[in-house]
Write an enzyme that holds these catalytic residues in place. Structure first.
Site, PDB file in Angstrom:
ATOM      1  N   TRP A 275      16.704  63.448 -32.696  1.00  0.00           N
ATOM      2  CA  TRP A 275      17.449  62.814 -31.593  1.00  0.00           C
ATOM      3  C   TRP A 275      18.585  63.720 -31.165  1.00  0.00           C
ATOM      4  CZ3 TRP A 275      14.889  59.163 -29.391  1.00  0.00           C
ATOM      5  CH2 TRP A 275      15.490  58.418 -28.368  1.00  0.00           C
TER       6      TRP A 275
ATOM      7  N   ASP B 110      25.635  64.561 -24.652  1.00  0.00           N
ATOM      8  CA  ASP B 110      26.202  63.726 -23.584  1.00  0.00           C
ATOM      9  C   ASP B 110      25.632  62.315 -23.631  1.00  0.00           C
ATOM     10  OD1 ASP B 110      23.577  64.283 -22.684  1.00  0.00           O
ATOM     11  OD2 ASP B 110      24.204  64.110 -20.598  1.00  0.00           O
TER      12      ASP B 110
ATOM     13  N   GLU C  96      22.035  61.852 -23.661  1.00  0.00           N
ATOM     14  CA  GLU C  96      21.396  62.299 -24.906  1.00  0.00           C
ATOM     15  C   GLU C  96      20.568  63.562 -24.731  1.00  0.00           C
ATOM     16  OE1 GLU C  96      19.372  58.253 -25.634  1.00  0.00           O
ATOM     17  OE2 GLU C  96      20.831  58.406 -27.261  1.00  0.00           O
ATOM     18  N   GLU C  97      20.928  64.365 -23.768  1.00  0.00           N
ATOM     19  CA  GLU C  97      20.104  65.531 -23.454  1.00  0.00           C
ATOM     20  C   GLU C  97      20.840  66.851 -23.591  1.00  0.00           C
ATOM     21  OE1 GLU C  97      17.320  63.337 -20.093  1.00  0.00           O
ATOM     22  OE2 GLU C  97      19.109  64.421 -19.468  1.00  0.00           O
TER      23      GLU C  97
ATOM     24  N   GLU D 178      15.775  49.428 -16.712  1.00  0.00           N
ATOM     25  CA  GLU D 178      16.673  50.581 -16.702  1.00  0.00           C
ATOM     26  C   GLU D 178      16.671  51.269 -15.346  1.00  0.00           C
ATOM     27  OE1 GLU D 178      15.462  54.349 -18.717  1.00  0.00           O
ATOM     28  OE2 GLU D 178      17.140  53.876 -20.070  1.00  0.00           O
TER      29      GLU D 178
HETATM   30  C1  NOJ Z   1      15.641  59.526 -24.419  1.00  0.00           C
HETATM   31  C2  NOJ Z   1      17.018  59.520 -23.884  1.00  0.00           C
HETATM   32  O1  NOJ Z   1      17.630  58.341 -24.200  1.00  0.00           O
HETATM   33  C3  NOJ Z   1      17.029  59.763 -22.412  1.00  0.00           C
HETATM   34  O2  NOJ Z   1      18.315  59.746 -21.925  1.00  0.00           O
HETATM   35  C4  NOJ Z   1      16.406  61.076 -22.176  1.00  0.00           C
HETATM   36  O3  NOJ Z   1      16.417  61.362 -20.822  1.00  0.00           O
HETATM   37  C5  NOJ Z   1      15.010  61.088 -22.735  1.00  0.00           C
HETATM   38  N1  NOJ Z   1      15.035  60.773 -24.129  1.00  0.00           N
HETATM   39  C6  NOJ Z   1      14.327  62.408 -22.515  1.00  0.00           C
HETATM   40  O4  NOJ Z   1      14.941  63.399 -23.296  1.00  0.00           O
HETATM   41  C1  NOJ Z   2      18.840  56.301 -22.421  1.00  0.00           C
HETATM   42  C2  NOJ Z   2      20.147  56.576 -21.787  1.00  0.00           C
HETATM   43  O1  NOJ Z   2      20.130  57.873 -21.252  1.00  0.00           O
HETATM   44  C3  NOJ Z   2      21.268  56.443 -22.783  1.00  0.00           C
HETATM   45  O2  NOJ Z   2      22.485  56.597 -22.129  1.00  0.00           O
HETATM   46  C4  NOJ Z   2      21.218  55.094 -23.440  1.00  0.00           C
HETATM   47  O3  NOJ Z   2      22.203  55.031 -24.438  1.00  0.00           O
HETATM   48  C5  NOJ Z   2      19.875  54.821 -24.046  1.00  0.00           C
HETATM   49  N1  NOJ Z   2      18.817  55.076 -23.091  1.00  0.00           N
HETATM   50  C6  NOJ Z   2      19.755  53.377 -24.522  1.00  0.00           C
HETATM   51  O4  NOJ Z   2      19.910  52.505 -23.453  1.00  0.00           O
END
Ligand code: NOJ
Ligand code: NOJ
Length: 610
Positions: free
Chosen positions: A136, A195, A198-199, A423
C-alpha cells in the site's frame, strides 16, 4: 430537525433575499447513511468493531471494507460539528470512536509500532481493528493530524461544559489519544509520505495544512488542560513556513518533493483549505483561507482543469459550474469526477462567504480577479465594503453563492434517484462508479450544506482553531522535528501491555527474480504474519538492479527477542515458493542501536515465468 431546513434554504435564500433558481432538494438522510457505515450497529457494515468508521460497504471492485484513518477522521469531524450543532444523539459515536482509536494506535503494522510513533502513519486497518499487511502507499501522514483535529474539537466542547464527568473524559480519554497524534505530527511533519490519494510519495499540501492546524490547536488545548505541547509550539511556525512553498504564484502545487510529473492542480488543495478554515481568521493568503486571493485563484485553476476533460462537462458554458475530479491526470477507474471533490468547490465558496459576511469587505486584486470575472463578469479590482457599497457587496456574495450552488446542483444531477453517493461518477455518462455508499461522499455533502447554512443564516459556524490572527513566519524555514514519546491511551481503552518498545530492522535480500515475480517476508511473530503466507510482508524492489537484485523490507519488531523468519517467492501464477534456510534475527533492546540491518541472499527454489 437539522436537515429539514436545508430544503428551504437551498431553494429560497440568497444573501440579498432574492429567489435563486430552484435546484434539487438536498437529501435529508445522509447522516443516517454515514451512521450505517459505522460499527458495531451500522446496518451496512456487519462485523465492524465499535466506533470503527468503514470507508464503504463495498467488499470488491474495489474492496473498501477497511477503516482509513483519513476518511474516518474527516467523517468524525463532521459528526463532532453536527453534535455541537445540537444533535446530542451523536455523543455515543464520538465516544466509541475515541475508544476505537485508542486501540488502533497500539496496533503495530507495516508502517511501524506505537513506541516509535511510526505506526500512527499507517493509512488503513481491517474493520476489526487488525493490521493490513498488503502492499500500500504508506505511510500517510495526514491521518494523525486530522484525527487530532476531530478529537480536539470534541475536547474543547467537553471543557466548555465544565462538568466533572466531562473533565474526566477529556483528561483520561480524549487527550491521551490526541497527545500521541500531536507527538507524531511534531516528529514527522517534515518527513515525506504518501498523499491523500495514496499514490504520490513526497510532501502533500493537504497533509501539511492539516498538520499546521493540529499543532496550533493542540498547543491551545494543552494549555487549557494545564499541560504543555512543546512540540506543537516549536514546530507550528516551521510547518506554516513550509506550507508557503506549495504556492507557485497562481495556484497551490499539491505535491512537492516528489519525482511525479504532474501539473499539481489537484482537489488536494481545496480540501486543505476547507480542512483548515477558521471562522475567526480573515482572508489570509498565508493561511490559504477559503476567501484568500490565493485560494480563489487556486479554485479557478482547479475547476478550469476539468471543463473540457470530461464529456459530461462539454455542453457547460465556459464559466459555469462543472463536475470535477481529483486531478486531471487521474487514471483510477479511467479518471472521473468525484462527488466529494465537486462538493469541495461549493464548500470552499460557502466558507468564503462566511468570512466575507463577517469582515464585511471583499478585496479583489489581480490574483483573484480571474475567479471573480467567472462568477461576476463586471467585477473589477478594488475594495468593496458592505458599509460604503452595500449593493455591490451583496451582488458579489449572491454571485458566489449562486456559483457554489451550481456545483451542488451538478452533484444532484448525477445522483441516482435512490440518493446513494458512490465515490465517482462516469466522465462520459454520469453514472455512479467505484465504491458504493462512500462514507466520505456523504460526509462531504453534509459539511458543504452546513457551510451553506452558516453562510446564509444564523446557523452557528464551526469553532475556531485559534488560527494566528497575524500569521508570523520564520524568515528561513527550518526542516526541524521534535522527537516524540508515545504511550498507549489505556484510560481510553487501549489494551494494557501493548505499545512495548520496538526496534526497526532492515532486511536486505539478494534474490534474482523475473518480471511479475515478487518476494515476501514471513516469520513467527505477528509483525511478520505468524508464518501465514497471506499475512506476509511484500518487499520493495525499488533498488533492484542487474548488478544487485535487491529486495528490501523494513519492519519494527519487539525488542529483546530472537525472531524466526524467512522469505517467500510469489509466482506470477499465484504459487508460493518457500526458502529452505532456517533464519533467525536477534532483536536488541531498545536504545542499543537505532536500526539493525540484516543482509541475506535467497536460499531455495527459484521460479520460472508461467
Ligand atoms: C487505491 C487508492 O486508494 C486510490 O487512490 C488509487 O488511485 C488507486 N489505489 C490506484 O493506485
Ligand atoms: C481512495 C482515495 O484516493 C483515498 O483518499 C481514500 O482514503 C480511500 N479511497 C478510501 O476511501
Amino acid at each position: 430537525m437539522i436537515f429539514r431546513g436545508w430544503i428551504a434554504t437551498l431553494v429560497a435564500t440568497t444573501i440579498s433575499g432574492t429567489i435563486a433558481a430552484p435546484s434539487l432538494a438536498p437529501r435529508n438522510d445522509y447522516l443516517q447513511r454515514v451512521l450505517d457505515n459505522i460499527g458495531p450497529n451500522g446496518k451496512q457494515v456487519p462485523g465492524a468493531s465499535a466506533g470503527v468508521i468503514i470507508a464503504s460497504p463495498s467488499t470488491q471492485d474495489p474492496d473498501y471494507f477497511f477503516t482509513w484513518t483519513r476518511d474516518a477522521a474527516l467523517t468524525m469531524k463532521m459528526l463532532v460539528d453536527e453534535f455541537l450543532h445540537g444533535n446530542a444523539g451523536l455523543r455515543s459515536y464520538l465516544q466509541a470512536y475515541v475508544k476505537s482509536q485508542a486501540i488502533l494506535q497500539t496496533v503495530s503494522n507495516p508502517s511501524g509500532a506505537l513506541s516509535s510513533g511510526r505506526g500512527l502513519g499507517e493509512p488503513k486497518f481491517y474493520a476489526n481493528l487488525t493490521r493490513y499487511n498488503g502492499a500500500w502507499g504508506r505511510p500517510q501522514r495526514d491521518g494523525p493530524a486530522l484525527r487530532a483535529t476531530a478529537l480536539i474539537t470534541y475536547a474543547n466542547w467537553l471543557l466548555n461544559t465544565r462538568t466533572n464527568a466531562n473533565l474526566k473524559e477529556v483528561k483520561e480519554q480524549v487527550w491521551p489519544v490526541v497527545k500521541n497524534d500531536l507527538a507524531y505530527v511534531g516528529e514527522f511533519w517534515n518527513s515525506t509520505g504518501f498523499d491523500l490519494w495514496e499514490e504520490v510519495s513526497g510532501s502533500s499540501f493537504f497533509a501539511t495544512a492539516a498538520q499546521h492546524r493540529a499543532l496550533v490547536e493542540g498547543a491551545a488545548l494543552a494549555k487549557r488542560l494545564g499541560q504543555n505541547c512543546a512540540a506543537c509550539e516549536s514546530q507550528a511556525p516551521n510547518v506554516l513556513c513550509f506550507l508557503q512553498t506549495y504556492w507557485n504564484g497562481k495556484y497551490v502545487v499539491a505535491n512537492i518533493n516528489t519525482g511525479v510529473q504532474r501539473s499539481g492542480v489537484d482537489a488536494n488543495t481545496l480540501l486543505g483549505s476547507i480542512a483548515t478554515f477558521d471562522p475567526a481568521a480573515t482572508c489570509s493568503d498565508t493561511l490559504f483561507q477559503p476567501c484568500s486571493a490565493r485560494a480563489l485563484s487556486n479554485l479557478k485553476t482547479y475547476v478550469d482543469a476539468f471543463r473540457t476533460l470530461y464529456t459530461i462537462n462539454s455542453k457547460t458554458p465556459k464559466t459555469s459550474p462543472v463536475a470535477t475530479g481529483r486531478y486531471a491526470e487521474d487514471i483510477y477507474y479511467n479518471g472521473n469526477p468525484w462527488y466529494l471533490t465537486t462538493l469541495a468547490v461549493a464548500e470552499q465558496l460557502y466558507l468564503a462567504i462566511q468570512t466575507w459576511s463577517t469582515v464585511n469587505v471583499i478585496e479583489i486584486n489581480a490574483l483573484s480577479l480571474p475567479f471573480w470575472k467567472d462568477v461576476y463578469p463586471a467585477a473589477k479590482i478594488g475594495t468593496i465594503s458592505k458599509r460604503s457599497n452595500g449593493k455591490n457587496f451583496n451582488k458579489l456574495l449572491d454571485a458566489v453563492l449562486d456559483y457554489a450552488d451550481g456545483f451542488v446542483a451538478v452533484v444532484h444531477q448525477y445522483t441516482p434517484a435512490s440518493g446513494a453517493l458512490s465515490e465517482q461518477f462516469d466522465r462520459n455518462t454520469g453514472a455512479p462508479l467505484s465504491a458504493r455508499d462512500l462514507t466520505w461522499s456523504y460526509a462531504a455533502y453534509i459539511t458543504a450544506l452546513s457551510a451553506r447554512r452558516s453562510a446564509t443564516s444564523n446557523y452557528p459556524q464551526v469553532p475556531s482553531w485559534n488560527a494566528p490572527k497575524v500569521p508570523k513566519i520564520p524568515s528561513t524555514c527550518s526542516a526541524s522535528s521534535a522527537k516524540g514519546t508515545y504511550v498507549p491511551a489505556t484510560g481510553a481503552g487501549a489494551p494494557p501491555g501493548q505499545g512495548g518498545c520496538t526496534v526497526l530492522i532492515a532486511f536486505n535480500l539478494n534474490a534474482t527474480t523475473y518480471y511479475g515475480e515478487n518476494i515476501y517476508l514471513t516469520g513467527n511473530v505477528t509483525e511478520l504474519g505468524n508464518w501465514r503466507t497471506s499475512d506476509s510482508i511484500p518487499g520493495d524492489a525499488g533498488g533492484y538492479t542487474s548488478e544487485r537484485p535487491l529486495w528490501k523490507f523494513e519492519v519494527e519488531l519487539p525488542e529483546n527477542e530472537v525472531v524466526g523468519y524467512g522469505y517467500l517467492r510469489l509466482e506470477d501464477d499465484g504459487e508460493w515458493l518457500k526458502e529452505t534456510a532456517n533464519r533467525t534475527v536477534s532483536v536488541p533492546k531498545c536504545g542499543a542501536s537505532e536500526t539493525v540491518t540484516v543482509q541475506d541472499a535467497w536460499v531455495g527454489p527459484t521460479g520460472i515465468p508461467s
